[in-house]
Design an enzyme around this catalytic site. Structure first.
Site, PDB file in Angstrom:
ATOM      1  N   GLU A  57     -12.892   6.820 -12.602  1.00  0.00           N
ATOM      2  CA  GLU A  57     -13.171   7.043 -11.182  1.00  0.00           C
ATOM      3  C   GLU A  57     -12.517   8.340 -10.750  1.00  0.00           C
ATOM      4  OE1 GLU A  57     -12.094   3.538  -8.951  1.00  0.00           O
ATOM      5  OE2 GLU A  57     -13.327   2.278 -10.216  1.00  0.00           O
ATOM      6  N   HIS A  91     -13.545   5.677   2.053  1.00  0.00           N
ATOM      7  CA  HIS A  91     -14.293   5.732   0.790  1.00  0.00           C
ATOM      8  C   HIS A  91     -15.512   6.605   1.034  1.00  0.00           C
ATOM      9  CE1 HIS A  91     -16.317   4.647  -2.873  1.00  0.00           C
ATOM     10  NE2 HIS A  91     -15.276   3.924  -3.247  1.00  0.00           N
ATOM     11  N   ARG A 145     -10.801  11.076  -3.735  1.00  0.00           N
ATOM     12  CA  ARG A 145     -11.540  10.564  -2.587  1.00  0.00           C
ATOM     13  C   ARG A 145     -11.404  11.351  -1.299  1.00  0.00           C
ATOM     14  NH1 ARG A 145     -10.827   4.185  -3.130  1.00  0.00           N
ATOM     15  NH2 ARG A 145     -11.994   4.239  -5.061  1.00  0.00           N
ATOM     16  N   HIS A 163     -11.583   2.365   4.168  1.00  0.00           N
ATOM     17  CA  HIS A 163     -11.557   1.542   2.953  1.00  0.00           C
ATOM     18  C   HIS A 163     -10.184   0.979   2.639  1.00  0.00           C
ATOM     19  CE1 HIS A 163     -12.847   0.269  -0.994  1.00  0.00           C
ATOM     20  NE2 HIS A 163     -11.953   1.034  -1.595  1.00  0.00           N
ATOM     21  N   ARG A 220      -4.241   7.231  -2.017  1.00  0.00           N
ATOM     22  CA  ARG A 220      -4.243   6.323  -3.175  1.00  0.00           C
ATOM     23  C   ARG A 220      -5.246   6.772  -4.247  1.00  0.00           C
ATOM     24  NH1 ARG A 220      -7.440   1.271  -4.352  1.00  0.00           N
ATOM     25  NH2 ARG A 220      -8.810   2.193  -2.801  1.00  0.00           N
TER      26      ARG A 220
HETATM   27  P1  FAD Z   1      -6.199  -9.339   0.393  1.00  0.00           P
HETATM   28  O1  FAD Z   1      -6.879  -9.514  -0.883  1.00  0.00           O
HETATM   29  O2  FAD Z   1      -6.971  -8.731   1.484  1.00  0.00           O
HETATM   30  O3  FAD Z   1      -5.654 -10.752   0.883  1.00  0.00           O
HETATM   31  C1  FAD Z   1      -5.093 -10.901   2.154  1.00  0.00           C
HETATM   32  C2  FAD Z   1      -4.916 -12.376   2.414  1.00  0.00           C
HETATM   33  O4  FAD Z   1      -4.104 -12.576   3.562  1.00  0.00           O
HETATM   34  C3  FAD Z   1      -6.213 -13.112   2.682  1.00  0.00           C
HETATM   35  O5  FAD Z   1      -6.138 -14.336   2.020  1.00  0.00           O
HETATM   36  C4  FAD Z   1      -6.187 -13.317   4.191  1.00  0.00           C
HETATM   37  O6  FAD Z   1      -6.905 -14.415   4.632  1.00  0.00           O
HETATM   38  C5  FAD Z   1      -4.697 -13.532   4.399  1.00  0.00           C
HETATM   39  N1  FAD Z   1      -4.231 -13.275   5.761  1.00  0.00           N
HETATM   40  C6  FAD Z   1      -4.257 -12.110   6.449  1.00  0.00           C
HETATM   41  N2  FAD Z   1      -3.715 -12.271   7.664  1.00  0.00           N
HETATM   42  C7  FAD Z   1      -3.320 -13.562   7.760  1.00  0.00           C
HETATM   43  C8  FAD Z   1      -2.714 -14.339   8.773  1.00  0.00           C
HETATM   44  N3  FAD Z   1      -2.391 -13.829   9.964  1.00  0.00           N
HETATM   45  N4  FAD Z   1      -2.463 -15.640   8.520  1.00  0.00           N
HETATM   46  C9  FAD Z   1      -2.807 -16.195   7.334  1.00  0.00           C
HETATM   47  N5  FAD Z   1      -3.400 -15.513   6.345  1.00  0.00           N
HETATM   48  C10 FAD Z   1      -3.644 -14.205   6.547  1.00  0.00           C
HETATM   49  N6  FAD Z   1      -8.730  -1.818  -5.317  1.00  0.00           N
HETATM   50  C11 FAD Z   1      -8.671  -1.555  -6.644  1.00  0.00           C
HETATM   51  O7  FAD Z   1      -7.564  -1.438  -7.197  1.00  0.00           O
HETATM   52  N7  FAD Z   1      -9.808  -1.478  -7.380  1.00  0.00           N
HETATM   53  C12 FAD Z   1     -11.044  -1.614  -6.835  1.00  0.00           C
HETATM   54  O8  FAD Z   1     -12.045  -1.557  -7.535  1.00  0.00           O
HETATM   55  C13 FAD Z   1     -11.132  -1.858  -5.435  1.00  0.00           C
HETATM   56  N8  FAD Z   1     -12.343  -1.991  -4.844  1.00  0.00           N
HETATM   57  C14 FAD Z   1     -12.382  -2.338  -3.523  1.00  0.00           C
HETATM   58  C15 FAD Z   1     -13.628  -2.581  -2.942  1.00  0.00           C
HETATM   59  C16 FAD Z   1     -13.701  -3.020  -1.635  1.00  0.00           C
HETATM   60  C17 FAD Z   1     -15.036  -3.283  -1.006  1.00  0.00           C
HETATM   61  C18 FAD Z   1     -12.511  -3.200  -0.886  1.00  0.00           C
HETATM   62  C19 FAD Z   1     -12.573  -3.687   0.520  1.00  0.00           C
HETATM   63  C20 FAD Z   1     -11.285  -2.933  -1.461  1.00  0.00           C
HETATM   64  C21 FAD Z   1     -11.210  -2.501  -2.781  1.00  0.00           C
HETATM   65  N9  FAD Z   1      -9.987  -2.258  -3.385  1.00  0.00           N
HETATM   66  C22 FAD Z   1      -9.930  -1.974  -4.715  1.00  0.00           C
HETATM   67  C23 FAD Z   1      -8.738  -2.479  -2.666  1.00  0.00           C
HETATM   68  C24 FAD Z   1      -8.195  -3.853  -3.073  1.00  0.00           C
HETATM   69  O9  FAD Z   1      -9.250  -4.768  -3.172  1.00  0.00           O
HETATM   70  C25 FAD Z   1      -7.190  -4.362  -2.060  1.00  0.00           C
HETATM   71  O10 FAD Z   1      -6.252  -3.377  -1.767  1.00  0.00           O
HETATM   72  C26 FAD Z   1      -6.452  -5.574  -2.607  1.00  0.00           C
HETATM   73  O11 FAD Z   1      -7.374  -6.527  -3.058  1.00  0.00           O
HETATM   74  C27 FAD Z   1      -5.564  -6.155  -1.530  1.00  0.00           C
HETATM   75  O12 FAD Z   1      -5.028  -7.360  -1.996  1.00  0.00           O
HETATM   76  P2  FAD Z   1      -4.012  -8.151  -1.078  1.00  0.00           P
HETATM   77  O13 FAD Z   1      -3.662  -9.374  -1.823  1.00  0.00           O
HETATM   78  O14 FAD Z   1      -2.950  -7.255  -0.627  1.00  0.00           O
HETATM   79  O15 FAD Z   1      -4.861  -8.499   0.239  1.00  0.00           O
HETATM   80  C1  SIN Z   2     -14.557   1.539  -5.898  1.00  0.00           C
HETATM   81  O1  SIN Z   2     -15.037   0.742  -6.697  1.00  0.00           O
HETATM   82  O2  SIN Z   2     -15.043   2.635  -5.643  1.00  0.00           O
HETATM   83  C2  SIN Z   2     -13.323   1.153  -5.191  1.00  0.00           C
HETATM   84  C3  SIN Z   2     -12.174   1.392  -6.043  1.00  0.00           C
HETATM   85  C4  SIN Z   2     -10.926   1.370  -5.227  1.00  0.00           C
HETATM   86  O3  SIN Z   2     -10.967   1.334  -4.010  1.00  0.00           O
HETATM   87  O4  SIN Z   2      -9.861   1.416  -5.828  1.00  0.00           O
END
Ligand code: FAD
Ligand code: SIN
Length: 544
Positions: A127, A255, A303, A364, A399
């Site tokens: 990427e 993004h 990005r 994003h 990032r």
């Molecule tokens: P999340 O997975 O968002 O989990 C947050 C949790 O907290 C959820 O369960 C939510 O319900 C809970 N929560 C929030 N507020 C409250 C509250 N007040 N009370 C109770 N529960 C709450 N990153 C990569 O490294 N590679 C990728 O390919 C990639 N692709 C992506 C594609 C998309 C479309 C998106 C949106 C993001 C992508 N990212 C990628 C970024 C990555 O997915 C996220 O940064 C990562 O998954 C965040 O994980 P997390 O556990 O911190 O939060």
């Molecule tokens: C993507 O698949 O382009 C998202 C990857 C990322 O946000 O890290």
């Protein structure tokens, strides 16, 4: 709905370790903690369905040095530092890059399937900003597969209890015992959280010996975002209200390629950067490969560079979007790698093998957030944080793609070690009062809240987007002030609802992004302002 009902609070619930959030950060931590300490109860609160998270939508994959014949830790470190534009913490970058492969091996042991090639080796993708092929992925559904793995595994461990549809409102500190706590108070302590049971509408007090916030990002502060509707920055806003330390909130990653859908949808559908890693090329309507004007890496530049270039071309050419050209790619291979993207395009009338895909930047990822140290400790005692709600020092001002799932797993691991060391010396706090529910009326016009949320998104997208300026930031702050006052009035008088709390949190996030952006009088990484277009020589995190 009947007005003037007093919102009830329930007796105190005690647990050993409380986790807020069930994405990659929250559940990876919960699993590790539960395995290490079968004697402890790990309680996970999550505000909707356990599997609904940013994690679930991750497409591209997880970056980790895997093929040591060509790749090295040094190269991954250099790429991360290069993207971070001078603001990464080098020690943290080294920790994440070097511990990352172990964490990836673990999730594979827990059952995660990543794609392999015909030689039965992991099929590594590339990427923007990566100098080597090092992205492990599961088709274009990597996050879904990782969420499936951790949710299934957590369900097998008897000392993990997950409560769905519980909305955490605020963390509990000395403030709730009637003490004065402000930003200079040393030793602010966390005793647990107040959370709304969405089914009974009662506010419950959860006391814990250690609390971990893993609440994810805040993309819903912008009009166009790839983040699902749960991404409302709750954990970050809670820490700000509790006078904990935050940093680098101005660094919002857009993004470059979300699917332009004339019908509009929330969230915007992502067209993974992995598509460009696979050979997709950015072009304008006249089919010119415009990225070559901006960076020698062309469509695979980092990005921030690509998103800014697309934004500039759109403005100069008066277009609503640019294009991603995949017509020259092999259809079978494309479909094998990107079935979801292919099907989504077809569903809106675009055949990626015959037509260029219309793409537009969308909010994003939030690089800043709750400041944590190398063990995931926040500035508040007994409060840890992991995942997108944090600023660990890994991403700096921008990032590197696919580094965030890795970061979440590495810090989930480190936090479980820190909690294990500390928890035996901590007891539950006594004398915590039940939630003081002052507001007693149902908000009469829900439309006021939805309208405020729309206005908020409009303000942030118009004035605090990819390109910023002093005038725009001031406009944003002025307008946010009005929204803030109106929402605080509503909050004081109304019964607590997730919708109202989320609006309030998003206004806080918007304020923090705008304020941090106004403090940074230079352009760096994801923060670009026309008033200070150059990088300054001294480098500082912006701490709030
Ligand atoms: P999340 O997975 O968002 O989990 C947050 C949790 O907290 C959820 O369960 C939510 O319900 C809970 N929560 C929030 N507020 C409250 C509250 N007040 N009370 C109770 N529960 C709450 N990153 C990569 O490294 N590679 C990728 O390919 C990639 N692709 C992506 C594609 C998309 C479309 C998106 C949106 C993001 C992508 N990212 C990628 C970024 C990555 O997915 C996220 O940064 C990562 O998954 C965040 O994980 P997390 O556990 O911190 O939060
Ligand atoms: C993507 O698949 O382009 C998202 C990857 C990322 O946000 O890290």
């Amino acid at each position: 709905m009947c007005p003037n009902v007093v919102q009830k609070s329930r007796p105190i619930i005690k647990t050993d370790v409380l986790v807020v959030g069930s994405g990659i950060a929250g559940l990876t931590f919960a699993i590790k903690m539960a395995k290490k300490r079968p004697d402890l109860e790990i309680l996970v609160l999550t505000k909707t369905d356990e599997r609904e998270s940013n994690t679930r939508y991750a497409q591209g994959g997880v970056a980790a040095v895997w093929n040591f014949e060509v790749d090295t830790y040094e190269k991954h470190i250099a790429d991360t530092l290069d993207a971070g534009d001078g603001l990464c913490d080098e020690e943290i970058v080294s920790i994440v890059v070097k511990e990352g492969p172990e964490r990836v091996k673990e999730i594979i042991e827990w059952g995660a399937r990543f794609d392999k090639n015909q030689k039965d080796e992991y099929d590594l993708g590339k990427e923007g900003g990566h100098s080597e092929f090092r992205i492990l992925h599961y088709k274009d559904l990597t996050g879904w597969e990782m969420q499936r793995t951790i949710s299934d595994y957590a369900a097998e461990l008897p000392n993990i209890k997950i409560l769905e549809e519980y909305y955490a409102i605020d963390i509990i500190t000395q403030h709730h015992l009637g003490r004065i706590v402000n930003r200079v108070t040393p030793n602010i302590e966390c005793y647990g959280v107040y959370a709304l049971n969405k089914e009974t509408r009662e506010i419950e007090t959860f006391l814990a010996r250690s609390t971990v916030l893993a609440t994810g990002g805040a993309g819903q502060v912008y009009k166009a975002t790839t983040n699902p509707v749960i991404a409302t920055g709750d954990g970050i806003a809670m820490v700000y209200r509790a006078n904990g330390r935050l940093e680098n909130m101005e660094f919002v990653q857009f993004h470059p390629t979300s699917l332009f859908n004339p019908a509009g949808e929330n969230p915007s559908f992502l067209v993974s950067e992995a598509v460009r890693g696979f050979g997709g090329l950015l072009r304008d309507r006249a089919e010119v490969e415009f990225m070559l004007k901006y960076d020698e890496r062309g469509s695979l530049a980092p990005r921030d560079i690509v998103a800014r270039a697309i934004d500039k071309e759109m403005k100069e050419q008066g277009e609503e979007h640019m294009y991603l050209d995949c017509r020259h790619l092999d259809k079978d291979k494309f479909y094998a790698h990107f079935p979801t993207i292919y099907d989504k395009c077809v569903s809106i009338g675009i055949d990626p093998m015959k037509q260029m895909i219309p793409v537009v930047p969308a909010c994003h990822y939030l690089c800043g957030g709750i400041q944590t140290d190398e063990m995931g400790k926040t500035s508040i005692f007994n409060l840890y944080a992991a995942g997108e709600c944090t600023s660990t020092g890994l991403h700096g001002a921008n990032r590197l793609a696919s580094n965030s799932l890795l970061e979440a797993m590495v810090f989930a691991h480190r936090i479980h070690l820190a909690v294990d060391q500390q928890i035996d010396s901590v007891t539950h706090k006594e004398g915590i009062p039940a939630w003081n529910a002052k507001g007693t009326t149902e908000p009469k016009e829900l439309v006021l809240m939805t309208q405020s949320h729309k206005e908020l998104k409009e303000i942030m997208s118009s004035y605090v987007g990819i390109v910023r300026s002093n005038v725009r930031l001031k406009r944003s702050l002025d307008r946010l002030g009005l929204l803030y006052n109106e929402t605080e009035d509503l909050y004081r008088d109304s019964m607590i609802s997730p919708q109202l709390c989320e609006l309030r949190n998003l206004i806080t996030i918007a304020y923090l992004i705008t304020k941090s952006a106004s403090i940074r009088r230079e352009s760096r990484g994801l923060h670009f302002t026309t008033d200070f277009p150059k990088l300054l020589n001294f480098v500082e995190d912006s701490i709030l």
